[in-house]
Design a protein around this motif. Structure first.
Motif, PDB file in Angstrom:
ATOM      1  N   ALA A 112       0.817  -1.220   0.000  1.00 14.34           N
ATOM      2  CA  ALA A 112       0.000   0.000   0.000  1.00 14.34           C
ATOM      3  C   ALA A 112       0.846   1.264   0.000  1.00 14.34           C
ATOM      4  O   ALA A 112       0.694   2.134  -0.865  1.00 14.34           O
ATOM      5  N   ARG A 113       1.745   1.409   0.975  1.00 11.47           N
ATOM      6  CA  ARG A 113       2.490   2.654   1.064  1.00 11.47           C
ATOM      7  C   ARG A 113       3.505   2.832  -0.068  1.00 11.47           C
ATOM      8  O   ARG A 113       3.606   3.932  -0.631  1.00 11.47           O
ATOM      9  N   PRO A 114       4.265   1.802  -0.456  1.00  9.11           N
ATOM     10  CA  PRO A 114       5.136   1.993  -1.632  1.00  9.11           C
ATOM     11  C   PRO A 114       4.367   2.379  -2.884  1.00  9.11           C
ATOM     12  O   PRO A 114       4.835   3.192  -3.687  1.00  9.11           O
ATOM     13  N   ALA A 115       3.176   1.805  -3.071  1.00  8.69           N
ATOM     14  CA  ALA A 115       2.372   2.167  -4.237  1.00  8.69           C
ATOM     15  C   ALA A 115       1.932   3.624  -4.170  1.00  8.69           C
ATOM     16  O   ALA A 115       1.919   4.333  -5.187  1.00  8.69           O
ATOM     17  N   LEU A 116       1.577   4.100  -2.971  1.00 11.08           N
ATOM     18  CA  LEU A 116       1.219   5.507  -2.821  1.00 11.08           C
ATOM     19  C   LEU A 116       2.391   6.396  -3.184  1.00 11.08           C
ATOM     20  O   LEU A 116       2.234   7.399  -3.912  1.00 11.08           O
ATOM     21  N   TRP A 117       3.572   6.071  -2.671  1.00 15.74           N
ATOM     22  CA  TRP A 117       4.751   6.889  -2.994  1.00 15.74           C
ATOM     23  C   TRP A 117       5.020   6.885  -4.497  1.00 15.74           C
ATOM     24  O   TRP A 117       5.448   7.904  -5.059  1.00 15.74           O
ATOM     25  N   ALA A 118       4.783   5.756  -5.149  1.00 12.06           N
ATOM     26  CA  ALA A 118       4.981   5.701  -6.594  1.00 12.06           C
ATOM     27  C   ALA A 118       4.023   6.645  -7.324  1.00 12.06           C
ATOM     28  O   ALA A 118       4.410   7.347  -8.266  1.00 12.06           O
ATOM     29  N   VAL A 169       0.416  17.899  -6.211  1.00 11.10           N
ATOM     30  CA  VAL A 169       0.795  16.651  -5.557  1.00 11.10           C
ATOM     31  C   VAL A 169       0.076  16.522  -4.210  1.00 11.10           C
ATOM     32  O   VAL A 169      -0.401  15.440  -3.840  1.00 11.10           O
ATOM     33  N   ALA A 170      -0.008  17.626  -3.483  1.00 17.91           N
ATOM     34  CA  ALA A 170      -0.714  17.599  -2.196  1.00 17.91           C
ATOM     35  C   ALA A 170      -2.180  17.228  -2.374  1.00 17.91           C
ATOM     36  O   ALA A 170      -2.757  16.492  -1.560  1.00 17.91           O
ATOM     37  N   ALA A 171      -2.812  17.710  -3.436  1.00 16.35           N
ATOM     38  CA  ALA A 171      -4.214  17.367  -3.687  1.00 16.35           C
ATOM     39  C   ALA A 171      -4.375  15.869  -3.909  1.00 16.35           C
ATOM     40  O   ALA A 171      -5.346  15.255  -3.450  1.00 16.35           O
ATOM     41  N   VAL A 172      -3.427  15.255  -4.611  1.00 17.07           N
ATOM     42  CA  VAL A 172      -3.472  13.806  -4.829  1.00 17.07           C
ATOM     43  C   VAL A 172      -3.395  13.073  -3.488  1.00 17.07           C
ATOM     44  O   VAL A 172      -4.154  12.132  -3.227  1.00 17.07           O
ATOM     45  N   ALA A 173      -2.468  13.506  -2.620  1.00 14.85           N
ATOM     46  CA  ALA A 173      -2.321  12.871  -1.306  1.00 14.85           C
ATOM     47  C   ALA A 173      -3.577  13.046  -0.456  1.00 14.85           C
ATOM     48  O   ALA A 173      -3.992  12.120   0.265  1.00 14.85           O
ATOM     49  N   VAL A 174      -4.196  14.208  -0.525  1.00 11.81           N
ATOM     50  CA  VAL A 174      -5.399  14.466   0.267  1.00 11.81           C
ATOM     51  C   VAL A 174      -6.551  13.576  -0.187  1.00 11.81           C
ATOM     52  O   VAL A 174      -7.281  12.996   0.637  1.00 11.81           O
ATOM     53  N   VAL A 175      -6.738  13.446  -1.500  1.00  8.74           N
ATOM     54  CA  VAL A 175      -7.804  12.579  -2.004  1.00  8.74           C
ATOM     55  C   VAL A 175      -7.549  11.132  -1.595  1.00  8.74           C
ATOM     56  O   VAL A 175      -8.474  10.410  -1.203  1.00  8.74           O
ATOM     57  N   ALA A 193      -8.377   3.901  -2.640  1.00  9.02           N
ATOM     58  CA  ALA A 193      -7.663   5.178  -2.496  1.00  9.02           C
ATOM     59  C   ALA A 193      -6.536   5.282  -3.500  1.00  9.02           C
ATOM     60  O   ALA A 193      -6.278   6.359  -4.066  1.00  9.02           O
ATOM     61  N   LEU A 194      -5.856   4.171  -3.741  1.00  9.40           N
ATOM     62  CA  LEU A 194      -4.755   4.182  -4.695  1.00  9.40           C
ATOM     63  C   LEU A 194      -5.255   4.436  -6.115  1.00  9.40           C
ATOM     64  O   LEU A 194      -4.670   5.220  -6.875  1.00  9.40           O
ATOM     65  N   ALA A 212     -12.243  10.100  -7.044  1.00  8.77           N
ATOM     66  CA  ALA A 212     -12.648   9.383  -5.829  1.00  8.77           C
ATOM     67  C   ALA A 212     -13.758   8.380  -6.123  1.00  8.77           C
ATOM     68  O   ALA A 212     -13.711   7.224  -5.668  1.00  8.77           O
ATOM     69  N   LEU A 213     -14.760   8.796  -6.879  1.00  7.40           N
ATOM     70  CA  LEU A 213     -15.853   7.881  -7.213  1.00  7.40           C
ATOM     71  C   LEU A 213     -15.357   6.712  -8.062  1.00  7.40           C
ATOM     72  O   LEU A 213     -15.829   5.578  -7.919  1.00  7.40           O
ATOM     73  N   THR A 214     -14.400   6.992  -8.948  1.00  3.65           N
ATOM     74  CA  THR A 214     -13.837   5.922  -9.770  1.00  3.65           C
ATOM     75  C   THR A 214     -13.138   4.880  -8.905  1.00  3.65           C
ATOM     76  O   THR A 214     -13.326   3.665  -9.085  1.00  3.65           O
ATOM     77  N   GLY A 215     -12.319   5.337  -7.957  1.00  5.67           N
ATOM     78  CA  GLY A 215     -11.624   4.400  -7.077  1.00  5.67           C
ATOM     79  C   GLY A 215     -12.575   3.598  -6.211  1.00  5.67           C
ATOM     80  O   GLY A 215     -12.453   2.363  -6.085  1.00  5.67           O
ATOM     81  N   ILE A 216     -13.538   4.279  -5.598  1.00  2.00           N
ATOM     82  CA  ILE A 216     -14.505   3.590  -4.738  1.00  2.00           C
ATOM     83  C   ILE A 216     -15.328   2.596  -5.546  1.00  2.00           C
ATOM     84  O   ILE A 216     -15.531   1.440  -5.146  1.00  2.00           O
ATOM     85  N   GLY A 217     -15.812   3.033  -6.701  1.00  2.00           N
ATOM     86  CA  GLY A 217     -16.638   2.156  -7.524  1.00  2.00           C
ATOM     87  C   GLY A 217     -15.886   0.947  -8.036  1.00  2.00           C
ATOM     88  O   GLY A 217     -16.436  -0.162  -8.075  1.00  2.00           O
TER      89      GLY A 217
END
Length: 792
Positions: free
Chosen positions: A36-42, A125-131, A152-153, A491-496
């Motif tokens: 999870a976290r390495p993928a987020l950093w990527a 970049v911050a907006a991506v992290a916040v979402v 979330a990813l 966000a809706l795309t990821g959740i869906g």
């Protein structure tokens, strides 16, 4: 007797050793999946590359706002007001919060492309992290913890690859900051709902949400409030508290919102007008008027929104001074279609005396046809006049830039899918719409306080409100406005995606929804890519093939699972698992290609070519702005501006242009004046400010060329006090009042007060011969009425 049962959390068996803060930051919590976290950093690294790679190629981006940032580094008063010039004659057309961030960077590191644009990239970049954080922490009740991580990813990746997000995050328009603040507001509200379940300061999080939306107003005014109505409604529905408590908390947050929203506006409007700059683009020199008019309801209804009423506000065409005025690049304008409609300027018609001189700007894409400047304009390449590279006259340009809603295409339910905006934002709209409906059905009749439902309602409400307002607004609309829709769509795309996958594995009926969502999204991507058949012609067929593979693999995996479950012997869940797993893996890879390959290809284009700072877009038309239309527009505007090296902010004023020799002459003969020169409109003023490193230049008429500043009394006073020695008088009027080159105009035509100032200048000041600042008789010279004047 009472028996107490204790349970052990599965996450604690076996218990992983605790991690320090740095390890948690890098690797995540011990309970998180290892990927999870390495993928987020990527994903964040990908966003950083897309948003900041070779930023210097964009130069000053939108020169109108870049000049304001530079001026703010020269003077703290200009910094506070968001003034175009460091002497604070007039402000830009937006509140200053976004420019404060860029201004602080420029003060620390010196003014250059990187110090101007890198804060914008960091905000993206911050907006991506916040979402990512908002989705991960709010939907576990629907998808489980591992599913929340995956959702979330996907949301973070979808936001990162949204073409318009990449384009705007490489520019200095305030929409980047707006998107970040809206995402922060949504995240803080969800955190308030989450904290309410544990009693951990839910009101504090709600106040933080209000602060974010208040700052959003101080970034783009009423545009920052489009999504706001959804949040208090969701809070009233989902907060874990009594109704009276919910209303009380919302009242407190509303008070904070009002204080933050009105703070800068109130301070500015309470200061005497003689002690502060004119509020640019307002009709009565107040921020309140700017907020409710030009940056408010005028954008929705089309009233008082400048360019949005371009075609209706006095026509388009020839001026008394002859077409498009001084420094109008190559080619004159005959004034065809001139001066019709209310407020048309007197003398508009068939004048052919367009000014001579060198037209600035490089690149191709200049418009052709009657009334359109010919030659090389300021567009950064790509796209002649018209979406398909055709030709058109200037009257057509005026219509398409006018009542139809500015540069965003024809208003209506199909606007987001049209040729202008479709490739910028609409790729994932089919998936997001299906996800919004489908996840709410999946959640069903869960408790009122279910956090996953609240999350879907927040993102869905934000998406629907932005979609409706931006689709039907009649006033000026630039393509980059749609960047505010990107977080909820992602966000809706990821959740869906995760919710539908999980439902696919456990339900026959729901097994149809995920293939349907992928098929619809892939088909729409194919349509979008086929609109530009000459650009990466292999890509639409690749997307089509990936869509087919994904749908077919899902169908085969479902069929294999049903067949295995129906065979006797062995647990059904184990039967055929390896083969089904391979099919699902293939479906996952193909589905990602089907859904994200198109926007990813568009998102890569700004890395290899400069964006048009005044109207940034991504994709095959990125060099010439939206849909090729604005490519011709940028070329046309560049020929008018006559200064600077890029596509100037269209509509910033069409006054006389200054050559390098003229600027050198003005600097040598400034003689202690506050302003180096007064010019018509902000485009010419911004270019000179940037070329001179922040020397104050007076932008008469402001952004649209129609602001009643300065008045004749003011200009006389400035000349008498020695604060102004030179005025560059070019074509009359700006965009709005009397059309382009609108002459002196009747009341409200051609800038009103500015026209009277120019008449006074011509009668009371001394014309400076071109030979005084140029060795060439034609270089920077002005023919007919207009030119450089020395006053006092």
């Amino acid at each position: 007797m009472t028996t107490q049962l204790t349970t052990t959390s599965p996450a604690a068996e076996p218990e992983r050793p605790p991690r320090g803060r740095l390890k948690r930051l890098v690797l995540g919590r011990p309970s998180d999946p290892r990927w999870a976290r390495p993928a987020l950093w990527a994903v964040l690294a990908l966003a950083a590359v897309l948003y900041s790679w070779d930023l210097s190629r964009n130069g000053d981006a939108n020169t109108f706002y870049a000049a304001a940032v530079l001026s703010g580094t020269e003077n703290w008063k200009a910094f506070f007001y968001g003034s175009l010039d460091s002497a604070s004659f007039i402000t830009v057309d937006k509140p200053p919060f976004a420019f404060w961030i860029m201004g602080i960077s420029a003060r620390v590191f010196g003014f250059n492309s990187w110090s101007l644009l890198l804060p914008q990239a960091a905000e993206g970049v911050a907006a991506v992290a916040v979402v990512y954080a908002a989705v991960r922490r709010s939907i576990a009740s629907l998808t489980g913890e591992r599913g929340a991580q995956a959702a979330a990813l996907i949301a973070a990746l979808a936001l990162t690859l949204t073409p318009m997000v990449v384009a705007i995050d490489r520019d200095d328009n305030p929409d980047t900051m707006l998107t970040l603040l809206l995402a922060l507001g949504a995240w803080a509200l969800l955190e308030s709902l989450r904290a309410g379940r544990t009693g951990k300061r839910p009101l504090l999080w709600l106040i933080l949400s209000a602060v974010a939306f208040g700052l959003a107003f101080n970034t783009k005014m009423l545009e920052g409030f489009i999504a706001l109505p959804a949040l208090p409604v969701v809070y009233l529905i989902a907060a874990d508290a009594r109704l009276r408590t919910r209303i009380g908390r919302l009242s407190v947050a509303g008070g904070v919102l009002a204080v933050i929203t009105l703070s800068w506006m109130t301070i500015v409007d309470l200061i005497p007008k003689t002690s502060r700059p004119y509020v640019g683009s307002s009709s009565n020199d107040t921020v309140w008027n700017l907020a409710v008019g030009y940056n408010g309801f005028g954008r929705i209804t089309g009233g008082g929104s400048g360019i949005g009423n371009f075609g209706r506000a006095g026509g388009v065409g020839g001026a008394r001074a002859g077409g498009l005025g001084t420094g109008a690049g190559r080619g004159g304008v005959t004034g065809a279609g001139a001066g019709t409609g209310a407020g048309a300027s007197t003398g508009a018609g068939t004048g052919t005396g367009a000014g001579t001189g060198t037209g600035a700007g490089t690149g191709t894409g200049a418009g052709t046809g009657t009334g359109a400047g010919t030659g090389t304009g300021a567009g950064h390449g790509g796209g002649a006049f018209g979406a398909a590279g055709g030709t058109g006259n200037f009257g057509d340009l005026a219509h398409r830039a006018g009542g139809a809603g500015g540069f965003g295409g024809q208003a209506g339910i199909g606007r987001m899918f049209g040729s202008t905006l479709g490739g910028q934002i609409s790729w994932l709209i089919p998936f997001a719409a299906i996800a919004l409906i489908g996840t709410l059905i999946l959640i069903g009749r869960r408790p009122r306080t279910d956090l996953a439902r609240a999350s879907v309602l927040v993102w869905g409400g934000w998406f629907v409100l932005e979609f409706l307002v931006l689709s039907f607004q009649q006033g000026t609309q630039h393509p980059y406005y749609v960047s505010a829709m990107a977080p909820p769509i992602a966000a809706l795309t990821g959740i869906g995606a995760v919710a539908f996958y999980q439902a696919y594995r456990r339900s026959d009926w729901w097994s149809l929804v995920l293939p349907l969502a992928i098929a619809g999204t892939g088909a729409w991507a194919f349509v979008l890519l086929r609109r530009t058949p000459g650009w990466n012609s292999w890509l639409p067929w690749t997307v089509a093939a990936a869509t087919a593979v994904a749908v077919l693999a899902l169908a085969l995996a479902w069929r294999r699972a049903r067949g295995a479950a129906g065979r006797p012997g062995g647990p059904p869940e184990r039967a055929g698992r390896p083969a089904r797993g391979r099919l699902l893996a293939a479906a996952g890879v193909a589905g990602l290609i089907a859904v994200l390959a198109g926007p990813a290809a568009y998102a890569m284009t700004p890395l290899s070519q400069a964006i048009a700072g005044n109207n940034p877009v991504a994709g095959p038309t990125a060099g010439g702005a939206a849909g090729g239309f604005a490519g011709g527009l940028a070329g046309f505007a560049g020929g008018l501006a006559g200064v600077g090296g890029g596509a100037g902010r269209y509509g910033g004023g069409l006054g006389g242009a200054a050559s390098q020799q003229m600027i050198a002459y003005l600097e040598a003969h400034r003689d202690g004046a506050t302003w180096l020169v007064a010019v018509q409109g902000s485009s010419a003023a911004a270019s000179i400010i940037l070329q001179t490193g922040g020397v104050p230049v007076m932008a008469m008429g402001g952004f649209r060329g129609t602001d009643p500043a300065p008045t004749l009394t003011q200009i006389e006073q400035y000349v008498k006090q020695g604060k102004l020695h030179y005025v560059l008088a070019g074509a009359r009027g700006g965009i709005g009042g009397g059309g382009i080159g609108g002459g002196r105009g009747a009341a409200g035509g051609g800038g009103g007060g500015v026209a009277s100032v120019l008449s006074w200048v011509e009668q009371n000041c001394t014309a400076v011969p071109a030979s005084a600042y140029s060795s060439s008789a034609n270089s920077g010279a002005v023919t007919g009425t207009g030119g450089l004047y020395h006053c006092g």
